[in-house]
Enzyme design. Structure first.
Site, mmCIF file in Angstrom:
data_model
loop_
_atom_site.group_PDB
_atom_site.id
_atom_site.type_symbol
_atom_site.label_atom_id
_atom_site.label_comp_id
_atom_site.label_asym_id
_atom_site.label_seq_id
_atom_site.Cartn_x
_atom_site.Cartn_y
_atom_site.Cartn_z
ATOM 1 N N GLU A 44 -10.959 6.642 4.247
ATOM 2 C CA GLU A 44 -10.098 6.079 5.094
ATOM 3 C C GLU A 44 -10.225 6.684 6.507
ATOM 4 O O GLU A 44 -11.242 6.944 6.787
ATOM 5 C CB GLU A 44 -8.508 6.110 4.523
ATOM 6 C CG GLU A 44 -8.552 5.571 3.171
ATOM 7 C CD GLU A 44 -7.160 5.385 2.347
ATOM 8 O OE1 GLU A 44 -6.157 5.361 3.195
ATOM 9 O OE2 GLU A 44 -6.971 5.705 1.335
ATOM 10 N N ASP A 103 0.762 -1.198 -0.161
ATOM 11 C CA ASP A 103 0.082 0.111 0.078
ATOM 12 C C ASP A 103 0.895 1.218 -0.120
ATOM 13 O O ASP A 103 2.112 1.199 -0.021
ATOM 14 C CB ASP A 103 -0.881 -0.061 1.166
ATOM 15 C CG ASP A 103 -2.088 0.755 1.036
ATOM 16 O OD1 ASP A 103 -2.358 1.663 0.041
ATOM 17 O OD2 ASP A 103 -3.284 0.463 1.652
#
Length: 1006
Positions: free
Chosen positions: A811, A621
């Site tokens: 997020e 990521d």
């Protein structure tokens, strides 16, 4: 996947050139400097549209402090502009000229200069000009930078020729990409990130006399010219001027083939000469230089032939063009050979540096120069959320990516880039693309075929812009609605998530990967491995996040049953890549404590690759290895040894490339591990057909945002709507009714699309093409009155529709407790009270997760969970007006209060507002018959289960569910809710008879 590309892009600009460090401008005939800022108080601290200096930043802590401070050592006058900063995202300050006054003309000057009090912190400071446009906040941005690597005052001079067009962001999408200098609106400085420091500057002024090199420049039509061996390359040399005026002095360009890996006389015929553009030559005039290559019989790597250009009278190109003689005659180039053999051949030829490059992924806006693609043999680029070309069109995307691919052709083996993007609900970075409901809405449809169709549309639109790789789908099993990524999940039940994994086939095609070469398929990514949806509230240590990137604490049995299950299905479906989670995994009872997933070799190597048999590659990521404990070398070593094959290092690609190579040389990472990683990456590139067709196939671009594609999104929006309450049959609406519409989310395309739309965090307003819910209602119904805040008179209306809910986030920014909660805003609450107090009403909740309705539920006649339906508000209107029936079911449990969280299907204690699987219908008839009907359905379910008939089983259980829901009405108790929710899980796992038995128990408990 964390994406801060847009938020920090101001510090990551392409083509940055260093300032010239200078004393006073030389030249006896230079004009007197023109002051811009003396910082003696003549320019106030003020915001646009007034003239003034103002600060800005990515959050409340990032704008620097500013003051006009008296200093004895001030280079000019008595005061300087000074301040302090401690920036985590982005921050800086701007001097904008007054919007009400004419723009300034700087075209007579050579450049801009100022004094800077050096701190010797080694950090880059970006300096930006605002050129053209309507005003300082709607101008075109041109940029350069300097590195603060000295102590004390120094005057820095910047010729205007040093500024480059900013490619990562333009306020109005760019204007003409020409630094005209005749309409200047000010300047801005972006201060360094990651250092707490102070600064001071003084005496900003224009200096010197403009010369033709400011107005004229020489360019080539490309930087790289690939050519088959034996053929000729034509290098087009063009002179261009600001404003397209003819040149007033001659421009000469001397050229010569020199250097490179090609051998003069053997691989190419050398050329040398000069072209002249006489005074008066029109802007855009061109000359062509031809470089002929020579053929031999041997198979060879690609060879470079630079063409050195020496320009007099104009600004030279930023770099010399180079002809590249294509690699040829080598086995890996033979498309008829099996992929495995092609990979083995190519791998055997590669150096460690080239292998390290394949394992490196950079953010496209962070490239110091496009030439770094070849210099570092980069294997991949990505666009983070909001990292888009200017303009943000399909054509610009394809052109941008083709430009990057062209650079990869200048490497020895011409290994194409694999370009990735987060297309998590359609091609969501692209304005005008078809935006699907977020995954939580897709889970509510309970329709695997529709999930497949949404993936199919997404793949077609993404690939048509030159992108072969999608960082989707998210296979997280969300277990706590306080998580800011809840909407990225298909639901709280692993069985539901697995049922929606048909989206992988929509994206990739056949599990074998045979369809990946098609121009309407992309490589998919299963993320985030593993258990990102199970993080414990309060466990995050990332900034102000409360749950995202935290710690998941589970028993091994819970890990296997809940979080790992979807990944085995993804592997079986042939998913090409897997992305680990930022979060940590703490398996209770193993005594190891929390382990960052990017460092968890037992899970990545042991479970994913060895046990599950995953043969694709693992991509990290965004900057995630930086969160592994230890220094940077340790981060690289640990993550690669844990099984990561490609590392997303958006800004640190140079450091990563060197560190990885050093670790291998030192023996801390084995050559075998590197070869495994690179083999996995190359395998997917060959499967995608990138070696044969590295450039964009835009033949499908006309279908982007087409009516056909939007019809799929409209159907998905309609099927995702979950009818939670419908007292008195308020829904569906009738076209004869006069409808009063209110609420913050009724007429906002940005809010209904949510985060990850055009930018990382998304934003409210008209951010892309589509239909709002209000617009859909106006097309579907008759008389509609709209009043966002319900301030318009309510008299004379038959029914009210109040559309409320959340504004976009993504997020951890969206975590509850991080500036977010699960309750309506005061304005939305007031709108509900007013409308529902005046008439029968339906309330639609547009959100990425359940919202706590609380004491307002009794006043609401009909309640709908609309989730984040995307760009097609028509789909919502379809069910509101009965064109389609409500058929959606809750993909998560709807809680009564935050104190209940986390609450999920299967919990021992389970007393929700609405249970998992709940969803009323507006079908013309709902099954009846009570217990006798349920007994008959139980028998039929057993038969269907034994026969393995999914279609019949689903239909039987659905009939039983609707019958039970009718009796439960709004009298949902713990005794009825638990078996009701359990039944939906059993249905998804093919246990139809047990599902009917649970529904029968719920019926009896009412």
């Amino acid at each position: 996947m964390r994406r801060t590309a847009l938020l920090v892009s101001a510090t990551l600009l392409t083509g940055l050139l260093p300032f010239a460090v200078a004393g006073p401008a030389s030249g006896a005939d230079d004009p007197v400097p023109v002051p811009v800022d003396n910082f003696e108080g003549e320019i106030p601290f003020a915001n646009p549209p007034a003239e003034g200096i103002f600060t800005w930043g990515s959050d409340t802590d990032d704008p620097p402090t500013l003051e006009l401070a008296a200093r004895d050592d001030a280079p000019q006058g008595e005061k300087v502009l000074s301040g302090t900063y401690d920036i985590s995202g982005y921050g800086g300050f701007t001097h904008d000229f007054a919007f009400a006054e004419p723009a300034h003309d700087w075209s007579a000057s050579k450049g801009i200069r100022f004094w800077w009090d050096g701190r010797n912190n080694g950090k880059k400071v970006n300096f930006e000009l605002k050129d053209g446009g309507a005003n300082g906040e709607a101008s075109e941005l041109w940029t350069t930078s300097f590195t603060d690597d000295w102590t004390g005052w120094k005057q820095l001079e910047i010729p205007f020729t040093d500024f480059t067009y900013r490619t990562d962001y333009q306020p109005v999408g760019g204007i003409d990409q020409v630094l005209g200098l005749t309409e200047m609106w000010g300047y801005a400085l972006t201060l360094p990130v990651g250092v707490q420091d102070q600064f001071a500057m003084d005496g900003v002024e224009l200096y010197g006399k403009a010369d033709q090199s400011l107005r004229a420049n020489v360019v080539t039509d490309a930087a790289v010219y690939p050519v088959e061996e034996g053929r000729s390359a034509a290098v087009k040399i063009t002179v261009a001027t600001t404003g397209s005026a003819p040149i007033d002095e001659p421009v000469t360009v001397a050229y010569e083939t020199a250097g490179g890996t090609g051998e003069s006389g053997k691989d190419y015929t050398p050329v040398k000469g000069e072209v002249t553009f006489p005074a008066g030559t029109a802007s855009g005039a061109s000359r062509t230089v031809t470089v002929a290559t020579l053929r031999d019989k041997a198979g060879e790597n690609a060879e470079t032939v630079p063409l050195k250009l020496t320009v007099t009278g104009a600004k030279a190109p930023a770099e010399n063009p180079q002809v590249v003689i294509d690699a040829h005659g080598l086995p890996y180039l033979d498309a008829k050979l099996p992929v495995k053999k092609r990979v083995a051949d190519l791998l055997s030829r590669m150096s460690l540096a080239e292998k390290a490059g394949q394992m490196t992924q950079a953010e496209r806006g962070a490239l110091t120069t496009p030439g770094d693609i070849a210099a570092y043999d980069l294997g991949s680029l990505l666009s983070g959320g909001g990292s888009t070309p200017t303009p943000n069109t399909p054509e610009a995307w394809a052109k941008m990516i083709d430009g990057f691919q062209l650079r990869a052709q200048a490497t020895r083996f011409q290994i194409p880039l694999i370009y990735g993007v987060d297309a998590v609900h359609g091609h969501n970075n692209l304005v005008g693309a078809t935006i699907m409901p977020h995954n939580i809405g897709i889970g509510a449809t309970r329709d695997p075929q529709l999930a497949y169709e949404t993936g199919k549309v997404t793949a077609a639109e993404v690939r048509a812009t030159g992108i072969p790789w999608d960082f989707a789908p998210c296979l997280c099993v969300t277990r706590d609605e306080r998580w800011g990524r809840t909407y990225e999940s298909f639901g709280e039940d692993p069985a539901l998530v697995e049922s929606m994994e048909t989206v992988i086939q929509g994206l990739q095609g056949a599990p074998s990967g045979k369809d990946l070469k098609r121009n309407d398929k992309v490589l998919a990514t299963a993320k985030h491995f593993v258990a990102d949806g199970g993080t414990e509230y309060g466990s995050s240590t990332t900034g102000t996040y409360t749950i995202d990137q935290g710690i998941t604490k589970v028993t091994r049995q819970e890990l296997e049953a809940v979080h790992l299950a979807p990944y085995q299905d993804a592997v079986d479906r042939g998913v090409g890549t897997v992305m680990p989670s930022y979060s940590s995994l703490d398996i209770l009872g193993d005594s190891e404590g929390p382990v960052k997933m990017h460092a968890d070799a037992a899970m990545i190597n042991g479970v994913l690759k060895d046990r599950m048999g995953f043969d694709g590659f693992v991509i990290s990521d965004w900057q995630a290895i930086d969160q592994i404990p230890g220094d940077y070398a340790s981060d690289v070593r640990t993550s690669v040894n844990a099984g990561l094959d490609m590392i997303m290092v958006p800004y640190a690609y140079k450091d990563f490339h060197k560190t990885l190579s050093d670790e291998v040389t030192a023996g801390r990472i084995s050559g075998k591990r590197i070869d495994d990683a690179v083999s996995r990456i190359l395998t997917q590139k060959f499967k995608l057909g990138l070696f044969e067709k590295p450039y964009a196939d835009t033949s499908g671009a006309a279908a982007i945002g087409s009516a056909k594609h939007r019809a799929v999104a409209r159907e998905a929006a309609a099927e995702s709507q979950v009818l939670l309450k419908n007292a008195g049959g308020v829904l569906p609406l009738k076209k004869s009714q006069k409808v009063y519409v209110a609420g913050s989310n009724a007429d906002d395309i940005g809010n209904q699309a949510g985060g990850w739309t055009i930018t990382w965090q998304g934003s409210s307003g008209k951010i892309t093409d589509g239909t709002t819910i209000l617009e859909g209602m106006r097309k579907a119904g008759s008389a509609v009155t709209y009043s966002k805040d319900a301030s318009a008179p309510t008299d004379g209306h038959d029914v009210g529709v109040v559309v409320v809910g959340e504004t976009p986030y993504a997020e951890g920014i969206g975590d509850v407790g991080n500036g977010n909660d699960l309750v309506f805003s005061a304005a939305d609450r007031a709108a509900v009270d007013k409308v529902c107090g005046a008439m029968k009403c339906a309330v639609l909740i547009v959100s990425g997760r359940p919202q706590l309705v609380g004491d307002q539920l009794g006043d609401i006649d009909a309640l709908v969970a609309s989730w984040l339906p995307g760009t097609e508000g028509d789909g919502v209107a379809d069910v509101l007006y009965g064109k389609r029936a409500f058929t959606g079911q809750l993909p998560l449990t709807w809680p009564k209060s935050e104190a209940q969280l986390p609450i999920n299907v299967g919990d021992a204690s389970y007393d929700p507002q609405f249970p998992y699987g709940w969803g009323l219908t507006t079908l013309t008839s709902v099954p009846g018959g009570g217990t006798s009907a349920l007994k008959a359905l139980a028998v039929a379910a057993a038969v269907a289960e034994k026969a393995g008939s999914e279609t019949a089983g689903r239909a039987i259980v659905t009939k039983a569910r609707l019958l039970v829901q009718q009796k439960m009405g709004q009298t949902i108790t713990a005794a009825s809710a638990k078996p009701f929710a359990d039944a939906d899980h059993l249905l998804l796992t093919g246990r139809y008879a047990q599902a009917v038995a649970k529904l029968t128990a719920a019926y009896r408990a009412v």
